[in-house]
Design an enzyme around this catalytic site. Structure first.
Site, PDB file in Angstrom:
ATOM      1  N   TYR A   1      28.800  32.096   1.219  1.00 25.83           N
ATOM      2  CA  TYR A   1      28.850  30.895   1.169  1.00 25.83           C
ATOM      3  C   TYR A   1      30.310  30.517   1.846  1.00 25.83           C
ATOM      4  O   TYR A   1      31.221  31.029   1.299  1.00 25.83           O
ATOM      5  CB  TYR A   1      29.003  30.336  -0.398  1.00 25.83           C
TER       6      TYR A   1
ATOM      7  N   GLY B   1       4.733 -15.377   6.404  1.00 28.84           N
ATOM      8  CA  GLY B   1       3.893 -15.086   7.719  1.00 28.84           C
ATOM      9  C   GLY B   1       4.913 -14.797   8.673  1.00 28.84           C
ATOM     10  O   GLY B   1       6.091 -14.687   8.817  1.00 28.84           O
TER      11      GLY B   1
ATOM     12  N   ARG C   1       0.922  -1.018   0.001  1.00 27.59           N
ATOM     13  CA  ARG C   1       0.188  -0.026   0.271  1.00 27.59           C
ATOM     14  C   ARG C   1       0.863   1.327  -0.264  1.00 27.59           C
ATOM     15  O   ARG C   1       0.409   2.278  -0.262  1.00 27.59           O
ATOM     16  CB  ARG C   1      -1.138  -0.017   1.219  1.00 27.59           C
TER      17      ARG C   1
ATOM     18  N   ASN D   1      35.794  38.654  10.834  1.00 29.36           N
ATOM     19  CA  ASN D   1      34.573  39.242  10.275  1.00 29.36           C
ATOM     20  C   ASN D   1      34.570  38.952   9.081  1.00 29.36           C
ATOM     21  O   ASN D   1      35.650  39.302   8.092  1.00 29.36           O
ATOM     22  CB  ASN D   1      34.409  40.646  10.763  1.00 29.36           C
TER      23      ASN D   1
ATOM     24  N   TYR E   1      35.495  24.623  -5.244  1.00 27.57           N
ATOM     25  CA  TYR E   1      35.209  23.720  -6.129  1.00 27.57           C
ATOM     26  C   TYR E   1      35.812  24.127  -7.551  1.00 27.57           C
ATOM     27  O   TYR E   1      35.300  25.323  -8.083  1.00 27.57           O
ATOM     28  CB  TYR E   1      33.675  23.323  -6.094  1.00 27.57           C
TER      29      TYR E   1
HETATM   30  C1  UD1 Z   1       0.110  -8.662  12.727  1.00 29.35           C
HETATM   31  C2  UD1 Z   1      -0.315  -9.740  13.858  1.00 29.35           C
HETATM   32  C3  UD1 Z   1      -1.727  -9.100  14.536  1.00 29.35           C
HETATM   33  C4  UD1 Z   1      -1.453  -7.693  15.050  1.00 29.35           C
HETATM   34  C5  UD1 Z   1      -1.016  -7.045  13.956  1.00 29.35           C
HETATM   35  C6  UD1 Z   1      -0.482  -5.664  14.479  1.00 29.35           C
HETATM   36  C7  UD1 Z   1       0.271 -12.023  13.111  1.00 29.35           C
HETATM   37  C8  UD1 Z   1      -0.270 -13.325  12.485  1.00 29.35           C
HETATM   38  N1  UD1 Z   1      -0.791 -11.231  13.216  1.00 29.35           N
HETATM   39  O1  UD1 Z   1      -0.821  -8.897  11.891  1.00 29.35           O
HETATM   40  O2  UD1 Z   1      -2.089  -9.883  15.591  1.00 29.35           O
HETATM   41  O3  UD1 Z   1      -2.560  -7.210  15.666  1.00 29.35           O
HETATM   42  O4  UD1 Z   1       0.441  -7.479  13.289  1.00 29.35           O
HETATM   43  O5  UD1 Z   1       0.159  -4.804  13.701  1.00 29.35           O
HETATM   44  O6  UD1 Z   1       1.341 -11.816  13.583  1.00 29.35           O
HETATM   45  N2  UD1 Z   1       6.234  -9.870   7.918  1.00 29.35           N
HETATM   46  C9  UD1 Z   1       7.757 -10.254   7.814  1.00 29.35           C
HETATM   47  N3  UD1 Z   1       7.287 -11.501   7.192  1.00 29.35           N
HETATM   48  C10 UD1 Z   1       6.311 -12.075   6.969  1.00 29.35           C
HETATM   49  C11 UD1 Z   1       5.165 -11.487   7.244  1.00 29.35           C
HETATM   50  C12 UD1 Z   1       5.207 -10.232   7.878  1.00 29.35           C
HETATM   51  O7  UD1 Z   1       8.711  -9.814   7.822  1.00 29.35           O
HETATM   52  O8  UD1 Z   1       6.117 -13.158   6.378  1.00 29.35           O
HETATM   53  C13 UD1 Z   1       6.503  -8.321   8.858  1.00 29.35           C
HETATM   54  C14 UD1 Z   1       5.914  -7.153   8.096  1.00 29.35           C
HETATM   55  O9  UD1 Z   1       6.957  -6.533   7.184  1.00 29.35           O
HETATM   56  C15 UD1 Z   1       5.356  -6.319   9.238  1.00 29.35           C
HETATM   57  C16 UD1 Z   1       4.997  -7.181  10.127  1.00 29.35           C
HETATM   58  O10 UD1 Z   1       5.831  -8.271   9.899  1.00 29.35           O
HETATM   59  O11 UD1 Z   1       6.498  -5.390   9.494  1.00 29.35           O
HETATM   60  C17 UD1 Z   1       3.662  -7.438  10.311  1.00 29.35           C
HETATM   61  O12 UD1 Z   1       3.134  -8.164   9.244  1.00 29.35           O
HETATM   62  P1  UD1 Z   1       1.805  -7.999   8.760  1.00 29.35           P
HETATM   63  O13 UD1 Z   1       1.584  -9.023   7.594  1.00 29.35           O
HETATM   64  O14 UD1 Z   1       1.604  -6.488   8.542  1.00 29.35           O
HETATM   65  O15 UD1 Z   1       0.919  -8.465  10.140  1.00 29.35           O
HETATM   66  P2  UD1 Z   1      -0.573  -8.148  10.315  1.00 29.35           P
HETATM   67  O16 UD1 Z   1      -1.528  -8.824   9.408  1.00 29.35           O
HETATM   68  O17 UD1 Z   1      -0.720  -6.682  10.479  1.00 29.35           O
END
Ligand code: UD1
Length: 447
Positions: A348, A80, A15, A359, A369
């Site tokens: 400058y 995840g 986004r 002064n 330069y």
């Molecule tokens: C997550 C939590 C949710 C919480 C929310 C708060 C989980 C499953 N859910 O959801 O409970 O309320 O954050 O904002 O943990 N990221 C990685 N690799 C991945 C996935 C994510 O590095 O594979 C990082 C993202 O870059 C981000 C953070 O982890 O900085 C959170 O990931 P995001 O997918 O935004 O989690 P939410 O769906 O917001």
């Protein structure tokens, strides 16, 4: 107890609609990631692991610029949050202590909050940072059972009853590192999103007879960034906090809402910052200095009692000693200005040293330069540089030396000498009147 930080920053941040990884977007002149690292730094971590994926090279560079000991764990596929944390396992194989998981896009977690989580770790195996959400929306819900955290349910997987819970998951979690990785090993992706949820470790821990609890913080601390509008909101919150902190430290801000700070700005007590001043990164202003309106400072040091601006620009490497005066439309870069020297108007100064009490007249320019190389200008103490002097570097002007206005100085000026380097003036008696008459006559003829 040794602490390791695991900072998640592999997500793309779709986004943001950007070529740059989300965690590298800036507030207060530093990447979001650096703000997260700065919060975590308050725990004096023995190790910092940043989990990177999208734009990993750039993320690694930014992390190491802030903390050269930071390590990068690659997450090539974003499966995840639990999968992301699992990538740090290798880097922490020998680590004996607690791990705390932070998000690289969540810049406002306070050091006190992390300290409260570490304190809760003394009595609980898993500690989750939660908050009462004004609008719980799609956050994970923290389901309590008496004083224990029983489980975290992601919005997508929650029942109506669970969705009614307003205590939400910030994402920040602390546990013993070995325990954390053991729990993560048991996480599956059998859920609505098909992801490995870090949040599942709570239910798994409880099923194993481990304890879990929630430390609560203000919702504002958990503010994450996932759009340009969110970035602007975070910038605004950062600036409000930075202004309040400066005021609490004894700094006068005449119009606080118009002053912009960087993540590392340091301003001493009894300094006055007038309206519309912008601080880029790396600025230190000592006590009792005045930064007048519409000035822009970055990478510079302003000592006690100095006055800068209005409308001044201090660029990286500008070092102003005590009681120096830098006035309007003056730009200073990579230059040491010694005690009591004055550079008051339209000048400058770059790649230079200016001695005490010298002064520098209006319109002076160090011509540093030559189109290829940069050269240095050295001006001694108690010197007087006439207005509109061009100092063609490399060049030295000695102590108590002077240059005549309009001079182009290409050779060194010894101590105490006056250098005149301009065409001698020639007055032609009555020429002006004769010329005027001639021109007026031409105009009358309609030429
Ligand atoms: C997550 C939590 C949710 C919480 C929310 C708060 C989980 C499953 N859910 O959801 O409970 O309320 O954050 O904002 O943990 N990221 C990685 N690799 C991945 C996935 C994510 O590095 O594979 C990082 C993202 O870059 C981000 C953070 O982890 O900085 C959170 O990931 P995001 O997918 O935004 O989690 P939410 O769906 O917001």
């Amino acid at each position: 107890m040794a602490v390791a930080l695991i900072i998640l920053g592999a997500g793309m941040g779709t986004r943001m609609n950007s070529d740059m990884p989300k965690v590298l977007h800036q507030i207060g002149s530093a990447p979001l990631l650096v703000h997260a690292m700065q919060s975590g730094a308050a725990l004096d971590p023995a190790k910092t692991i940043v989990v990177a994926g999208h734009g990993a090279e750039a993320v690694s560079k930014a992390a190491k610029a802030y903390d050269e000991t930071a390590e990068i764990a690659l997450q090539t596929e974003q499966l995840g949050t639990a999968h992301a944390v699992a990538q740090a396992k290798h880097a922490l194989a020998e680590f004996d202590g607690d791990a705390i998981v932070l998000y690289g896009d969540t810049p406002f977690i306070r050091p006190e909050t992390l300290a409260a989580m570490m304190a809760a770790r003394l009595t609980h195996d898993v500690v989750v940072l939660g908050f009462e959400a004004a609008d719980p929306a799609r956050y994970g819900r923290l389901v309590m059972q008496d004083d224990q955290l029983d489980r975290i349910v992601e919005f997508k997987d929650a029942t109506e009853e669970e969705r009614a819970v307003t205590l939400c998951n910030s994402g920040v979690v602390a546990a013993n590192a070995r325990t954390l990785f053991t729990l993560i090993d048991a996480v599956s992706n059998d859920n609505a999103a098909g992801e490995y949820y870090l949040t599942d470790i709570v239910g798994i821990a409880r099923a194993k007879g481990l304890s879990a609890t929630v430390v609560r913080c203000d919702e504002a601390e958990t503010l994450g960034v996932d759009s340009r509008a969110g970035l602007a909101r975070a910038e605004s919150l950062f600036q409000m906090q930075a202004r309040a902190a400066a005021q609490a430290n004894g700094v006068t801000l005449t119009a606080p809402e118009t002053v912009f700070f960087a993540y590392d700005t340091v301003i001493g007590r009894d300094s006055v910052i007038e309206p519309n001043v912008v601080f880029g990164p790396g600025v230190t202003v000592e006590s009792g200095a005045t930064i007048r309106a519409f000035s822009h400072l970055e990478g510079c040091h302003v000592a006690r009692g100095a006055v800068v601006g209005p409308y001044a620009r201090l660029r990286p490497g500008a070092e102003l000693a005590e009681d120096v005066k830098v006035g309007n439309f003056v730009e200073i870069k990579n230059a040491q200005i010694d005690e009591g020297a004055k550079v008051n108007h339209l000048t400058y100064i770059g790649d230079a040293e200016i001695g005490a009490r010298s002064n520098i007249g209006a319109g002076t320019i160090t011509c540093n330069y030559d189109g290829v190389f940069k050269h240095k200008t050295t001006i001694g103490a108690d010197a007087f540089i006439g207005s509109n002097t061009m100092l063609v570097a490399p060049v030295t002007v000695g102590d108590q030396a002077m240059t005549g206005s309009g001079s182009v100085i290409t050779r060194n000026v010894p101590d105490g000498d006056l250098a005149l380097a301009r065409a001698r003036q020639d007055n032609k008696p009555g020429f002006a009147i004769r010329l005027f008459e001639k021109l007026k006559a031409r105009k009358a003829r309609g030429e």
